[in-house]
Write a protein that holds these residues in place. Structure first.
Motif, PDB file in Angstrom:
ATOM      1  N   HIS A 361     -25.933  18.262   3.142  1.00 10.94           N
ATOM      2  CA  HIS A 361     -26.998  17.324   3.516  1.00 10.94           C
ATOM      3  C   HIS A 361     -27.231  16.283   2.435  1.00 10.94           C
ATOM      4  O   HIS A 361     -27.514  15.121   2.737  1.00 10.94           O
ATOM      5  CB  HIS A 361     -28.292  18.098   3.794  1.00 10.94           C
ATOM      6  N   GLN A 395     -25.813   2.017  11.732  1.00 11.75           N
ATOM      7  CA  GLN A 395     -24.906   3.125  11.463  1.00 11.75           C
ATOM      8  C   GLN A 395     -25.483   4.074  10.415  1.00 11.75           C
ATOM      9  O   GLN A 395     -25.327   5.295  10.523  1.00 11.75           O
ATOM     10  CB  GLN A 395     -23.551   2.588  11.020  1.00 11.75           C
ATOM     11  N   GLY A 398     -28.015   6.156  12.081  1.00 11.99           N
ATOM     12  CA  GLY A 398     -27.343   7.166  12.897  1.00 11.99           C
ATOM     13  C   GLY A 398     -26.839   8.326  12.069  1.00 11.99           C
ATOM     14  O   GLY A 398     -26.963   9.491  12.459  1.00 11.99           O
ATOM     15  N   SER A 399     -26.251   8.034  10.898  1.00 13.53           N
ATOM     16  CA  SER A 399     -25.766   9.086  10.007  1.00 13.53           C
ATOM     17  C   SER A 399     -26.915   9.957   9.525  1.00 13.53           C
ATOM     18  O   SER A 399     -26.815  11.198   9.502  1.00 13.53           O
ATOM     19  CB  SER A 399     -25.042   8.452   8.815  1.00 13.53           C
ATOM     20  N   GLY A 401     -29.778  10.405  11.037  1.00 15.23           N
ATOM     21  CA  GLY A 401     -30.244  11.168  12.180  1.00 15.23           C
ATOM     22  C   GLY A 401     -29.420  12.408  12.427  1.00 15.23           C
ATOM     23  O   GLY A 401     -29.946  13.472  12.792  1.00 15.23           O
ATOM     24  N   ARG A 402     -28.112  12.332  12.198  1.00 17.07           N
ATOM     25  CA  ARG A 402     -27.251  13.510  12.376  1.00 17.07           C
ATOM     26  C   ARG A 402     -27.539  14.570  11.323  1.00 17.07           C
ATOM     27  O   ARG A 402     -27.494  15.778  11.606  1.00 17.07           O
ATOM     28  CB  ARG A 402     -25.778  13.086  12.342  1.00 17.07           C
ATOM     29  N   VAL A 403     -27.852  14.128  10.109  1.00 16.84           N
ATOM     30  CA  VAL A 403     -28.218  15.085   9.063  1.00 16.84           C
ATOM     31  C   VAL A 403     -29.509  15.813   9.448  1.00 16.84           C
ATOM     32  O   VAL A 403     -29.623  17.036   9.336  1.00 16.84           O
ATOM     33  CB  VAL A 403     -28.386  14.370   7.705  1.00 16.84           C
ATOM     34  N   ALA A 405     -30.741  16.303  12.455  1.00 14.35           N
ATOM     35  CA  ALA A 405     -30.466  17.213  13.574  1.00 14.35           C
ATOM     36  C   ALA A 405     -29.784  18.490  13.090  1.00 14.35           C
ATOM     37  O   ALA A 405     -30.086  19.589  13.562  1.00 14.35           O
ATOM     38  CB  ALA A 405     -29.602  16.508  14.619  1.00 14.35           C
ATOM     39  N   ASP A 406     -28.875  18.356  12.113  1.00 16.62           N
ATOM     40  CA  ASP A 406     -28.180  19.533  11.592  1.00 16.62           C
ATOM     41  C   ASP A 406     -29.146  20.453  10.851  1.00 16.62           C
ATOM     42  O   ASP A 406     -29.095  21.683  11.013  1.00 16.62           O
ATOM     43  CB  ASP A 406     -27.040  19.095  10.671  1.00 16.62           C
TER      44      ASP A 406
END
Length: 414
Positions: A361, A395, A398-399, A401-403, A405-406
């Motif tokens: 992360h 972008q 978005g990156s 946001g993925r962190v 969510a994980d």
């Protein structure tokens, strides 16, 4: 003595003849009782066979067949005994009458014995018969429901045809149920209870669907007419909007670098071309509507709607691009602060309950910070690429946001 002896012996012959006749009558009664019981039991066995495919039911059928062979044997003995002696013949002597009585009595006893076997067999079948009759009781209502549904579907088709609609596809689907109805009418004796009930249910569902579609057909036609009018109006509006894209592109060319607008160069021509194609498909849909090819109309209408959506997005993209570029040119920091806020929020989440964040992360979040700084530095100079800057900020978010969510997914999983 001679006269008395003849009279005494003649009386004994008459008695023997009467006994033989009584034995014959008793044997006949036993024969008809057995025959009647066999016919009744055959109906029961056929009922079981129609409703039950279990090993017990098959065993019952085999047992009845074996009993039938036994019945045939004793029946043949009875018939041969009857045929062998004419008890009405005047010259029948006592010895022959006695022999006939004995043979007929034995035949009767065998008929009675086999009848008792048949009764015991029938008693043993009663649980199977009760279950089979319960199953068969489902057949008639299911068949009647299916027939009623077919009649309702046929009536609905007649109604819409009376309003000038062909409904050929629905008529073909209804006609296709004809062979199934024939099998349904042949009944459970030929096809079994389960298959018959399932066939009735399928006919019911299919007929209900046909009836419902027929009932909706007038409204469906009216809805298609409304959609065709709406799509024609929308196509014309998009054609007019496409004509206004050129001034927007001119403004983009005048105020921003080529990288900010060059991907939009073909939008006006493509929009005009795509609208023209959509209008051609609308004309085709109108012809299909006139010919009542409803499935074709629906497919064409959906294709036109999808195409116009894409054209709408393309036509809107130029104005949206100009609006966003003007905003970032006035204040790039607003976009930067929005992105940095997302990064800080993710960093706080990564540190909750920890002194050191997880490496998987921490790395993408550190890289996100660096990417923001590099993107901001790229705005320096005479002709900054504001569009590349905006895309980079999207972008980065978005990156991040993925962190986030994980992290949440891992914590939810424990």
């Amino acid at each position: 003595m001679t006269t008395a002896s003849r009279r005494w012996f003649g009386g004994r012959d008459e008695s023997r003849r009467a006994d033989a006749q009584a034995a014959k009558d008793a044997a006949a009664a036993a024969f008809y009782e057995l025959d009647s019981a066999q016919r009744d039991l055959r109906i029961s066995v056929e009922t079981i066979a129609a409703a039950d495919g279990s090993p017990a039911a098959r065993q019952a059928g085999a047992g009845f067949t074996a009993l039938g062979q036994r019945i045939d044997q004793v029946s043949q003995v009875y018939i041969e005994a009857v045929d062998a002696h004419d008890l009405d013949r005047p010259e029948l002597d006592g010895a022959v009458a006695a022999r006939a009585r004995d043979e007929l009595t034995r035949a009767r006893d065998e008929l009675v014995r086999v009848k008792a076997e048949l009764d015991r067999f029938a008693q043993g079948l009663q649980p199977l018969l009760d279950r089979a009759e319960t199953q068969l009781a489902r057949v008639a209502p299911a068949r009647e429901r299916a027939r009623a549904a077919l009649l309702a579907a046929s009536t609905a088709l007649d109604d819409v045809r009376g309003k000038g609609m062909r409904a050929d596809d629905l008529a073909a689907r209804l006609a296709a149920l004809g062979p199934e109805l024939t099998k349904l009418n042949q009944g459970a004796a030929q096809h079994g209870v389960q298959e018959t009930v399932q066939r009735a249910d399928r006919i019911l569902r299919d007929a209900e669907a046909i009836r419902a579609e027929a009932a909706r057909l007038p409204e469906r036609a009216a809805e298609i007419d409304r959609r065709l009018v709406s799509l024609r109006t929308r196509a014309q509006a998009l054609r007019n909007r496409a004509d206004r894209v050129d001034p927007v592109l001119s403004e983009l060319r005048r105020r921003f670098s080529a990288a900010c607008w060059q991907d939009l160069q073909q939008v006006p021509d493509e929009a005009v071309r795509d609208v023209a194609r959509a209008e051609e498909r609308l004309a085709e849909a109108s012809r299909a509507r006139d010919e009542q090819r409803w499935a074709d109309v629906a497919a064409l209408v959906e294709a036109v709607r999808t195409a116009l959506d894409a054209t709408d997005d393309a036509v809107s993209a130029a104005q949206d691009r100009l609006t966003r570029l003007e905003a970032v040119a006035r204040d790039p920091q607003a976009e930067v602060q929005r992105t940095r806020f997302a990064i800080r929020d993710a960093q706080r989440l990564a540190m909750e309950g920890r002194t050191v964040p997880e490496p998987q992360h921490a790395r993408p979040l550190d890289e996100a910070v660096a990417r923001v700084e590099r993107a901001l530095a790229g705005l320096e100079g005479r002709h900054p690429d504001y569009w590349a800057f905006l895309l980079e900020m999207e972008q980065v978010r978005g990156s991040v946001g993925r962190v986030v969510a994980d992290i949440r997914g891992r914590r939810a999983a424990g």
